[in-house]
Design a protein around this motif. Structure first.
Motif, PDB file in Angstrom:
ATOM      1  N   PHE A   1      31.984  22.873  32.499  1.00 42.28           N
ATOM      2  CA  PHE A   1      32.214  21.989  31.352  1.00 42.28           C
ATOM      3  C   PHE A   1      31.342  20.737  31.432  1.00 42.28           C
ATOM      4  O   PHE A   1      31.148  20.158  32.505  1.00 42.28           O
ATOM      5  CB  PHE A   1      33.678  21.555  31.284  1.00 42.28           C
ATOM      6  N   SER A   2      30.840  20.314  30.272  1.00 43.24           N
ATOM      7  CA  SER A   2      30.137  19.040  30.138  1.00 43.24           C
ATOM      8  C   SER A   2      30.883  18.195  29.116  1.00 43.24           C
ATOM      9  O   SER A   2      31.326  18.703  28.079  1.00 43.24           O
ATOM     10  CB  SER A   2      28.692  19.253  29.671  1.00 43.24           C
ATOM     11  N   ILE A   3      31.002  16.904  29.410  1.00 47.59           N
ATOM     12  CA  ILE A   3      31.765  15.993  28.555  1.00 47.59           C
ATOM     13  C   ILE A   3      30.881  14.808  28.207  1.00 47.59           C
ATOM     14  O   ILE A   3      30.258  14.204  29.088  1.00 47.59           O
ATOM     15  CB  ILE A   3      33.031  15.500  29.280  1.00 47.59           C
ATOM     16  N   TYR A   4      30.821  14.480  26.911  1.00 49.15           N
ATOM     17  CA  TYR A   4      30.087  13.295  26.480  1.00 49.15           C
ATOM     18  C   TYR A   4      31.054  12.361  25.763  1.00 49.15           C
ATOM     19  O   TYR A   4      31.667  12.727  24.754  1.00 49.15           O
ATOM     20  CB  TYR A   4      28.933  13.657  25.550  1.00 49.15           C
ATOM     21  N   ILE A   5      31.196  11.153  26.320  1.00 49.37           N
ATOM     22  CA  ILE A   5      32.097  10.146  25.766  1.00 49.37           C
ATOM     23  C   ILE A   5      31.238   9.030  25.170  1.00 49.37           C
ATOM     24  O   ILE A   5      30.650   8.236  25.912  1.00 49.37           O
ATOM     25  CB  ILE A   5      33.033   9.580  26.849  1.00 49.37           C
ATOM     26  N   PRO A   6      31.110   8.958  23.843  1.00 52.36           N
ATOM     27  CA  PRO A   6      30.295   7.894  23.241  1.00 52.36           C
ATOM     28  C   PRO A   6      30.876   6.513  23.525  1.00 52.36           C
ATOM     29  O   PRO A   6      32.076   6.368  23.807  1.00 52.36           O
ATOM     30  CB  PRO A   6      30.355   8.214  21.740  1.00 52.36           C
ATOM     31  N   ALA A   7      30.030   5.511  23.446  1.00 45.94           N
ATOM     32  CA  ALA A   7      30.510   4.134  23.584  1.00 45.94           C
ATOM     33  C   ALA A   7      31.576   3.858  22.529  1.00 45.94           C
ATOM     34  O   ALA A   7      31.487   4.332  21.392  1.00 45.94           O
ATOM     35  CB  ALA A   7      29.349   3.160  23.434  1.00 45.94           C
ATOM     36  N   ASN A   8      32.598   3.129  22.918  1.00 47.14           N
ATOM     37  CA  ASN A   8      33.693   2.713  22.037  1.00 47.14           C
ATOM     38  C   ASN A   8      34.573   3.872  21.572  1.00 47.14           C
ATOM     39  O   ASN A   8      35.272   3.761  20.567  1.00 47.14           O
ATOM     40  CB  ASN A   8      33.155   1.937  20.828  1.00 47.14           C
TER      41      ASN A   8
ATOM     42  N   THR B   1      38.970   2.455  31.741  1.00 51.01           N
ATOM     43  CA  THR B   1      40.099   3.172  32.332  1.00 51.01           C
ATOM     44  C   THR B   1      39.627   4.274  33.270  1.00 51.01           C
ATOM     45  O   THR B   1      38.491   4.753  33.174  1.00 51.01           O
ATOM     46  CB  THR B   1      40.984   3.786  31.225  1.00 51.01           C
ATOM     47  N   PHE B   2      40.507   4.667  34.178  1.00 52.88           N
ATOM     48  CA  PHE B   2      40.293   5.857  34.993  1.00 52.88           C
ATOM     49  C   PHE B   2      40.773   7.080  34.216  1.00 52.88           C
ATOM     50  O   PHE B   2      41.800   7.032  33.534  1.00 52.88           O
ATOM     51  CB  PHE B   2      41.084   5.763  36.304  1.00 52.88           C
ATOM     52  N   LEU B   3      40.031   8.181  34.332  1.00 53.16           N
ATOM     53  CA  LEU B   3      40.439   9.440  33.721  1.00 53.16           C
ATOM     54  C   LEU B   3      40.535  10.525  34.782  1.00 53.16           C
ATOM     55  O   LEU B   3      39.691  10.600  35.684  1.00 53.16           O
ATOM     56  CB  LEU B   3      39.433   9.883  32.649  1.00 53.16           C
ATOM     57  N   LYS B   4      41.542  11.355  34.654  1.00 52.94           N
ATOM     58  CA  LYS B   4      41.685  12.513  35.534  1.00 52.94           C
ATOM     59  C   LYS B   4      41.058  13.714  34.834  1.00 52.94           C
ATOM     60  O   LYS B   4      41.572  14.198  33.827  1.00 52.94           O
ATOM     61  CB  LYS B   4      43.157  12.784  35.836  1.00 52.94           C
ATOM     62  N   ILE B   5      39.931  14.180  35.368  1.00 50.71           N
ATOM     63  CA  ILE B   5      39.203  15.291  34.752  1.00 50.71           C
ATOM     64  C   ILE B   5      38.945  16.346  35.820  1.00 50.71           C
ATOM     65  O   ILE B   5      38.300  16.065  36.834  1.00 50.71           O
ATOM     66  CB  ILE B   5      37.868  14.818  34.141  1.00 50.71           C
ATOM     67  N   GLU B   6      39.441  17.548  35.596  1.00 51.14           N
ATOM     68  CA  GLU B   6      39.264  18.640  36.554  1.00 51.14           C
ATOM     69  C   GLU B   6      38.970  19.929  35.796  1.00 51.14           C
ATOM     70  O   GLU B   6      39.492  20.149  34.700  1.00 51.14           O
ATOM     71  CB  GLU B   6      40.527  18.830  37.405  1.00 51.14           C
ATOM     72  N   ALA B   7      38.137  20.777  36.382  1.00 54.40           N
ATOM     73  CA  ALA B   7      37.822  22.074  35.783  1.00 54.40           C
ATOM     74  C   ALA B   7      38.155  23.178  36.774  1.00 54.40           C
ATOM     75  O   ALA B   7      37.873  23.067  37.973  1.00 54.40           O
ATOM     76  CB  ALA B   7      36.352  22.142  35.396  1.00 54.40           C
ATOM     77  N   LYS B   8      38.762  24.228  36.253  1.00 53.08           N
ATOM     78  CA  LYS B   8      39.067  25.400  37.062  1.00 53.08           C
ATOM     79  C   LYS B   8      38.802  26.630  36.213  1.00 53.08           C
ATOM     80  O   LYS B   8      39.568  26.938  35.296  1.00 53.08           O
ATOM     81  CB  LYS B   8      40.521  25.369  37.534  1.00 53.08           C
ATOM     82  N   GLY B   9      37.692  27.313  36.506  1.00 48.76           N
ATOM     83  CA  GLY B   9      37.322  28.478  35.711  1.00 48.76           C
ATOM     84  C   GLY B   9      37.079  28.095  34.266  1.00 48.76           C
ATOM     85  O   GLY B   9      36.274  27.209  33.964  1.00 48.76           O
ATOM     86  N   ASP B  10      37.810  28.741  33.350  1.00 47.24           N
ATOM     87  CA  ASP B  10      37.644  28.499  31.915  1.00 47.24           C
ATOM     88  C   ASP B  10      38.568  27.414  31.378  1.00 47.24           C
ATOM     89  O   ASP B  10      38.681  27.240  30.161  1.00 47.24           O
ATOM     90  CB  ASP B  10      37.910  29.797  31.138  1.00 47.24           C
ATOM     91  N   THR B  11      39.245  26.694  32.267  1.00 51.26           N
ATOM     92  CA  THR B  11      40.209  25.680  31.836  1.00 51.26           C
ATOM     93  C   THR B  11      39.774  24.288  32.286  1.00 51.26           C
ATOM     94  O   THR B  11      39.343  24.100  33.420  1.00 51.26           O
ATOM     95  CB  THR B  11      41.611  25.986  32.397  1.00 51.26           C
TER      96      THR B  11
ATOM     97  N   ASN C   1      35.176  10.549  18.298  1.00 48.11           N
ATOM     98  CA  ASN C   1      35.147  11.909  18.829  1.00 48.11           C
ATOM     99  C   ASN C   1      34.395  12.004  20.149  1.00 48.11           C
ATOM    100  O   ASN C   1      33.300  11.448  20.302  1.00 48.11           O
ATOM    101  CB  ASN C   1      34.502  12.856  17.819  1.00 48.11           C
ATOM    102  N   ILE C   2      34.994  12.720  21.083  1.00 51.11           N
ATOM    103  CA  ILE C   2      34.379  13.053  22.366  1.00 51.11           C
ATOM    104  C   ILE C   2      33.921  14.506  22.296  1.00 51.11           C
ATOM    105  O   ILE C   2      34.616  15.361  21.733  1.00 51.11           O
ATOM    106  CB  ILE C   2      35.386  12.839  23.510  1.00 51.11           C
ATOM    107  N   THR C   3      32.743  14.790  22.851  1.00 55.05           N
ATOM    108  CA  THR C   3      32.174  16.134  22.782  1.00 55.05           C
ATOM    109  C   THR C   3      32.429  16.892  24.078  1.00 55.05           C
ATOM    110  O   THR C   3      32.134  16.397  25.167  1.00 55.05           O
ATOM    111  CB  THR C   3      30.660  16.072  22.517  1.00 55.05           C
ATOM    112  N   LEU C   4      32.996  18.094  23.939  1.00 53.38           N
ATOM    113  CA  LEU C   4      33.218  18.991  25.071  1.00 53.38           C
ATOM    114  C   LEU C   4      32.301  20.199  24.908  1.00 53.38           C
ATOM    115  O   LEU C   4      32.259  20.808  23.836  1.00 53.38           O
ATOM    116  CB  LEU C   4      34.673  19.468  25.116  1.00 53.38           C
ATOM    117  N   SER C   5      31.574  20.547  25.965  1.00 51.08           N
ATOM    118  CA  SER C   5      30.715  21.728  25.946  1.00 51.08           C
ATOM    119  C   SER C   5      31.038  22.595  27.153  1.00 51.08           C
ATOM    120  O   SER C   5      31.441  22.085  28.208  1.00 51.08           O
ATOM    121  CB  SER C   5      29.235  21.331  25.975  1.00 51.08           C
ATOM    122  N   VAL C   6      30.859  23.908  27.000  1.00 53.55           N
ATOM    123  CA  VAL C   6      31.170  24.825  28.087  1.00 53.55           C
ATOM    124  C   VAL C   6      30.143  25.948  28.121  1.00 53.55           C
ATOM    125  O   VAL C   6      29.693  26.435  27.078  1.00 53.55           O
ATOM    126  CB  VAL C   6      32.609  25.384  27.947  1.00 53.55           C
TER     127      VAL C   6
END
Length: 563
Positions: A375-382, A388-398, A411-416
């Motif tokens: 997974f790739s995550i793009y968080i735009p400014a603002n 803040t701290f974020l808990k982000i974990e990937a396991k297989g397809d989840t 909007n935050i962009t999620l890519s896989v």
């Protein structure tokens, strides 16, 4: 000429909500007693309510009357949101809006129906010119309904100013009987500064409310120190209904000096999502109660905040006693007052601030890219309101993408990476957000090569899902090869349990027919008054496509005598 220009300028000032609004210009849109299911500015999911929800006696089909002369400037028909909506522009510069209609009236209905058939689409948005659909005060313009994302029959009614900002219709003379004072459910205390505390805690504290004999409330004495703020869960009820609606005004004072004021008279749609910054979002997600924070935090531009002294915060000093008060009013002036005695003491902290640190710290004013597994995550400014701290974990397809206790504004962009899937399955993949049972909800997903991309404004768990199951189609109020001359409508039930329905198209004898989709009941309805069917035998064909392209076709024959 000079007087005419001056008059137009003054009219423009009024139409844009400056100080004075006409209280006798608009008549009521319904000729039934006005009882509210929802009020203006009420706190809703991700937005402030932009109008009045008027009860319609638990039924549809009540006539709606034009409250003033004008012309239809916009019509929008959709499966979701406002459903069937009508927008009328009036000579005084204001516009009125009517949503969740059952149908339009007269020439408006004919205009919409023709446009739908011309475009072969139920969902449509139209912008007639000023001379196409004129209305006079008192004309029937439509009928109340339950279309779109409505939870029951009612009329959603708005008045907007010349800049398309919704305004409280009660300002314009809409009379709603109300002799009840607002209700108060919760008072929260928030230590803000580094050394701040409330009752020896550095975390938000729920305070005990005590109802007084005179109808006011008192909060049990608190001990505090440093910079603090307060929040309130409150709503209002009008006469004749038990609905919990929003209040009109909240004012606070500290030792008699005004501190903060919120007034629900007008806002813009551009700012409405900042509701998530205004409320205690995490508390709402965990307790399903919206606490209105009576202080302005950073990245909160809401115009409903009419006054603030030091952003509404209190600086409590050691050795001093003080009183904080909250006054809550409804539009009719019914008032409830809450008093909070504060004793200033800098005591030992028994409950230190809870800091959940992780390896991913996000600066709110910076764009951030993160990779976790496939997974790739793009968080735009603002996108977030604060660092803040974020808990982000990937396991297989989840992907575990934190927990939905922090609001997302942009909007935050999620890519896989889906390269490990068979080519035949790649077009059937989507990124779904998992509910508490682990079931996926479709999230609009695009594919480019082996990469799937989706955008979201909600934290939570996401998974890559394959949907190869076609939608189901069943006749609902008829059987194939039967005479149905007495039927007023033709109905079919369509369902898709995974990615959901994207589109449908129906024909009778090869001609397009207009079918209205009610996603709440999964039923498609065709009205025989459209006169597409023929005398005797008719051949129906319906094609339904889900959000990943699975397609189902249903064909049937029916017989009908046209009367």
């Amino acid at each position: 000429m000079r007087n005419i220009i001056l008059g137009l300028l003054l009219l423009g000032v009024a139409a844009n909500g400056q100080n004075t609004v006409p209280t006798d210009y608009f008549s009521n849109p319904l000729e039934i007693p006005l009882i509210l299911a929802g009020s203006f500015g009420e706190l809703r999911s991700n937005h402030f309510h932009s109008g009045l929800d008027i009860k319609t006696q638990q039924k549809e089909g009540i006539p709606i009357y034009a409250p003033a002369d004008g012309f239809v400037k916009r019509i929008k028909v959709g499966h979701y949101g406002y459903g069937k909506a009508l927008y009328i522009k009036h000579p005084n510069g204001y516009s009125t809006v009517y949503a969740h209609l059952q149908k339009y009236a007269g020439a408006i209905e004919a205009y919409v129906k023709k446009s739908q058939y011309d475009n072969e689409s139920y969902e449509i948005e139209l912008f007639p010119d000023a001379s196409t659909l004129n209305v006079s005060k008192g004309d029937i313009i439509g009928y109340t309904g339950n279309s779109g994302s409505s939870g029951g029959p009612h009329l959603h009614y708005e008045i907007r100013d010349g800049a398309s900002r919704p305004m409280n219709p009660m300002l314009f003379g809409v009379e709603i009987p109300d002799t009840k004072h607002p209700l108060v459910y919760t008072i929260m205390g928030y230590p803000i500064g580094e050394s701040a505390q409330i009752n020896q805690s550095q975390n938000p504290v729920k305070l005990r409310l005590i109802l007084q004999k005179d109808g006011t409330y008192k909060v049990e004495n608190i001990i505090a120190f440093g910079r603090i703020g307060f929040g309130i869960a409150t709503n209002d009820q009008q006469d004749g209904a038990s609905n919990k609606n929003g209040v009109y005004e909240i004012k606070t004072a500290y030792n008699g000096e005004e501190k903060f004021e919120v007034l629900f008279e007008k806002f813009s749609f551009d700012e409405t999502r900042y509701l998530n910054r205004y409320i205690d979002y995490g508390y709402f997600q965990n307790n399903k109660s919206r606490i209105q924070k009576l202080f302005r935090e950073s990245n909160n531009p809401l115009s409903i905040i009419k006054y603030e002294n030091d952003s509404g915060y209190l600086d409590v000093q050691d050795g001093f006693t003080s009183t904080y008060s909250i006054e809550v009013k409804d539009y009719k002036g019914n008032t409830v007052i809450i008093s909070i005695p504060i004793e200033g003491k800098n005591l030992e902290i028994l409950e230190p601030k809870i800091d959940a640190t992780t390896e991913d710290f996000i600066y709110a004013d910076h764009a951030t890219s993160i990779t976790k597994g496939k997974f790739s995550i793009y968080i735009p400014a603002n996108s977030l309101y604060e660092d803040t701290f974020l808990k982000i974990e990937a396991k297989g397809d989840t992907l575990t993408f934190h927990e939905d206790v922090i609001p997302i504004h942009r909007n935050i962009t999620l890519s896989v990476d889906a390269s490990n899937y068979n080519e035949s399955d790649k077009d059937k993949l989507f990124l779904g957000r998992l509910n508490y049972r682990g079931e996926p909800y479709y999230n609009s997903t695009s594919r480019k090569g082996d990469k799937l991309t989706a955008r979201t404004r909600t934290f939570g768990d996401y998974a890559l899902v394959v949907d190869t199951i076609v939608p189901t189609i069943k006749p609902f109020n008829f059987s194939s090869d039967k005479w149905i001359s007495k039927n007023e409508t033709l109905q079919l039930k369509i369902e898709d349990d995974l990615s959901g329905i994207k589109s449908y198209r129906a024909t009778v004898n090869g001609k397009f027919i207009l079918m209205e989709y009610n996603y709440k009941t999964d039923v498609l309805t065709y009205d025989f008054d459209d006169n597409i069917s023929e005398e005797g035998e008719n051949n129906l064909k319906l094609i339904v496509i889900d959000n990943v392209g699975n397609s189902a076709t249903f064909e049937a024959t029916f017989f009908r005598k046209n009367t």
